[in-house]
Design a protein around this motif. Structure first.
Motif, PDB file in Angstrom:
ATOM      1  N   UNK A  71       7.151 -60.500  28.716  1.00  0.00           N
ATOM      2  CA  UNK A  71       8.290 -59.619  28.439  1.00  0.00           C
ATOM      3  C   UNK A  71       7.815 -58.309  27.820  1.00  0.00           C
ATOM      4  N   UNK A  72       6.852 -58.404  26.947  1.00  0.00           N
ATOM      5  CA  UNK A  72       6.248 -57.211  26.334  1.00  0.00           C
ATOM      6  C   UNK A  72       5.647 -56.294  27.394  1.00  0.00           C
ATOM      7  N   UNK A  73       4.894 -56.872  28.304  1.00  0.00           N
ATOM      8  CA  UNK A  73       4.270 -56.068  29.354  1.00  0.00           C
ATOM      9  C   UNK A  73       5.323 -55.436  30.267  1.00  0.00           C
ATOM     10  N   UNK A  74       6.295 -56.212  30.653  1.00  0.00           N
ATOM     11  CA  UNK A  74       7.312 -55.711  31.579  1.00  0.00           C
ATOM     12  C   UNK A  74       8.194 -54.647  30.944  1.00  0.00           C
ATOM     13  N   UNK A  75       8.487 -54.796  29.658  1.00  0.00           N
ATOM     14  CA  UNK A  75       9.403 -53.870  29.011  1.00  0.00           C
ATOM     15  C   UNK A  75       8.709 -52.603  28.496  1.00  0.00           C
ATOM     16  N   UNK A  76       7.491 -52.756  27.991  1.00  0.00           N
ATOM     17  CA  UNK A  76       6.848 -51.659  27.277  1.00  0.00           C
ATOM     18  C   UNK A  76       5.934 -50.793  28.153  1.00  0.00           C
ATOM     19  N   UNK A  77       5.455 -51.335  29.264  1.00  0.00           N
ATOM     20  CA  UNK A  77       4.463 -50.618  30.068  1.00  0.00           C
ATOM     21  C   UNK A  77       5.090 -50.110  31.364  1.00  0.00           C
ATOM     22  N   UNK A  78       4.480 -49.090  31.872  1.00  0.00           N
ATOM     23  CA  UNK A  78       4.985 -48.456  33.085  1.00  0.00           C
ATOM     24  C   UNK A  78       4.305 -49.046  34.317  1.00  0.00           C
ATOM     25  N   UNK A  79       5.115 -49.439  35.299  1.00  0.00           N
ATOM     26  CA  UNK A  79       4.583 -49.895  36.582  1.00  0.00           C
ATOM     27  C   UNK A  79       3.683 -51.100  36.499  1.00  0.00           C
ATOM     28  N   UNK A  80       4.135 -52.159  35.848  1.00  0.00           N
ATOM     29  CA  UNK A  80       3.326 -53.374  35.725  1.00  0.00           C
ATOM     30  C   UNK A  80       3.430 -54.191  37.011  1.00  0.00           C
ATOM     31  N   UNK A  81       2.339 -54.349  37.762  1.00  0.00           N
ATOM     32  CA  UNK A  81       2.397 -55.153  38.993  1.00  0.00           C
ATOM     33  C   UNK A  81       2.391 -56.637  38.668  1.00  0.00           C
ATOM     34  N   UNK A  82       2.952 -57.437  39.542  1.00  0.00           N
ATOM     35  CA  UNK A  82       3.024 -58.880  39.299  1.00  0.00           C
ATOM     36  C   UNK A  82       1.648 -59.516  39.187  1.00  0.00           C
ATOM     37  N   UNK A  83       0.687 -59.011  39.960  1.00  0.00           N
ATOM     38  CA  UNK A  83      -0.637 -59.630  39.928  1.00  0.00           C
ATOM     39  C   UNK A  83      -1.271 -59.489  38.547  1.00  0.00           C
ATOM     40  N   UNK A  84      -0.907 -58.455  37.797  1.00  0.00           N
ATOM     41  CA  UNK A  84      -1.482 -58.271  36.466  1.00  0.00           C
ATOM     42  C   UNK A  84      -1.034 -59.378  35.518  1.00  0.00           C
ATOM     43  N   UNK A  85       0.204 -59.844  35.674  1.00  0.00           N
ATOM     44  CA  UNK A  85       0.684 -60.934  34.844  1.00  0.00           C
ATOM     45  C   UNK A  85      -0.136 -62.196  35.094  1.00  0.00           C
ATOM     46  N   UNK A  86      -0.454 -62.433  36.368  1.00  0.00           N
ATOM     47  CA  UNK A  86      -1.298 -63.581  36.694  1.00  0.00           C
ATOM     48  C   UNK A  86      -2.697 -63.439  36.149  1.00  0.00           C
ATOM     49  N   UNK A  87      -3.224 -62.226  36.192  1.00  0.00           N
ATOM     50  CA  UNK A  87      -4.573 -61.998  35.684  1.00  0.00           C
ATOM     51  C   UNK A  87      -4.663 -62.207  34.177  1.00  0.00           C
ATOM     52  N   UNK A  88      -3.611 -61.880  33.459  1.00  0.00           N
ATOM     53  CA  UNK A  88      -3.650 -62.099  32.009  1.00  0.00           C
ATOM     54  C   UNK A  88      -3.826 -63.585  31.689  1.00  0.00           C
ATOM     55  N   UNK A  89      -3.107 -64.438  32.435  1.00  0.00           N
ATOM     56  CA  UNK A  89      -3.246 -65.878  32.225  1.00  0.00           C
ATOM     57  C   UNK A  89      -4.636 -66.346  32.627  1.00  0.00           C
TER      58      UNK A  89
END
Length: 257
Positions: A71-89
């Motif tokens: 939620x932090x990434x999606x709300x606070x950052x600009x243009x967050x791609x879905x693959x980045x969420x997977x990479x964080x995990x």
């Protein structure tokens, strides 16, 4: 959402209460006291309760990362791609694995309390880094995620090991259930309720950046209080069971709660 988190936390608190009061199950009267399991009062000494307090406070702080990172990434950052969420995990898990494989070697070199205190400060650093990441470059979050190997994997490994050493005879499974329940259920649930309200944008809340700084301050402050508690307790009982946090021992199961 607040009601959902409140209900979740209440149910988890009830679950922990049931574990403490009902496990192990009652035996027939003719079975000896030893067979009936340890006295529940054996869990009510300072070392066990202070250890549990750390699980509760740390877990509440950690829930800001565990439950709100996407939620932090999606709300606070600009243009967050879905693959980045997977990479964080993926990055977090990659840095957990070597810890779980080799942490037993560290137990022989460092005290568990010292290692848990180290996790407090690294967690504070992690939160500060989240608060200052450039919002136009969301990929920079991957530079922070390796710290998960310390803030979760080392913390959890030490907690499982310490719980094993503190468990009364015949109550190892019960102790591990309490460790898991307190951290991953009660603490994370209560933390979710807290941060779910505080991370809302002003004026309803304070926003993520402020909350991450607050979590960092809370972790450092708690570490100082926690270590002061151990210091005062040790002075009152020199050479007693605190040695269980300093000596080596066989490692219990280290799976994620």
């Amino acid at each position: 959402i607040g009601c959902m988190f409140a209900t979740f936390s209440t149910l988890l608190a009830l679950m922990v209460l049931v574990i403490v009061t009902q496990f192990p199950s009652r035996r027939p009267k003719k079975v000896s006291n030893v067979a009936q399991g340890p006295d529940p009062k054996s869990f009510l000494n300072f070392e066990v309760l202070w250890f549990f307090a750390n699980l509760l406070v740390y877990g509440m702080c950690m829930s800001l990362v565990e439950n709100f990172l996407f939620l932090f990434l999606s709300r606070e950052f600009q243009g967050v791609p879905n693959f980045l969420l997977g990479w964080t995990v993926l990055v977090m898990n990659m840095f957990e694995l070597p810890v779980f494989l080799y942490i037993h070697k560290a137990f022989a070199c460092f005290g568990l309390i010292r290692m848990l205190s180290f996790c407090h400060y690294v967690f504070a650093l992690r939160c500060v880094l989240y608060s200052i990441l450039p919002r136009a470059q969301p990929i920079t979050v991957l530079l922070v995620e390796p710290l998960h190997g310390i803030t979760f994997a080392i913390m959890w490994s030490c907690s499982v090991e310490y719980g094993k050493r503190l468990a009364p005879e015949g109550a190892t499974a019960k102790m591990q259930t309490l460790v898991t329940g307190l951290y991953s259920q009660l603490a994370i649930g209560c933390g979710s309720l807290l941060w779910g309200n505080l991370t809302q944008e002003p004026p309803k809340g304070f926003g993520f950046s402020t909350c991450y700084v607050a979590a960092a301050v809370a972790a450092v402050a708690w570490s100082l209080v926690w270590n002061l508690g151990w210091l005062l307790w040790r002075q009152g009982k020199p050479g007693e069971s605190l040695l269980r946090s300093e000596t080596g021992g066989e490692t219990a199961g280290l799976s994620h709660p």
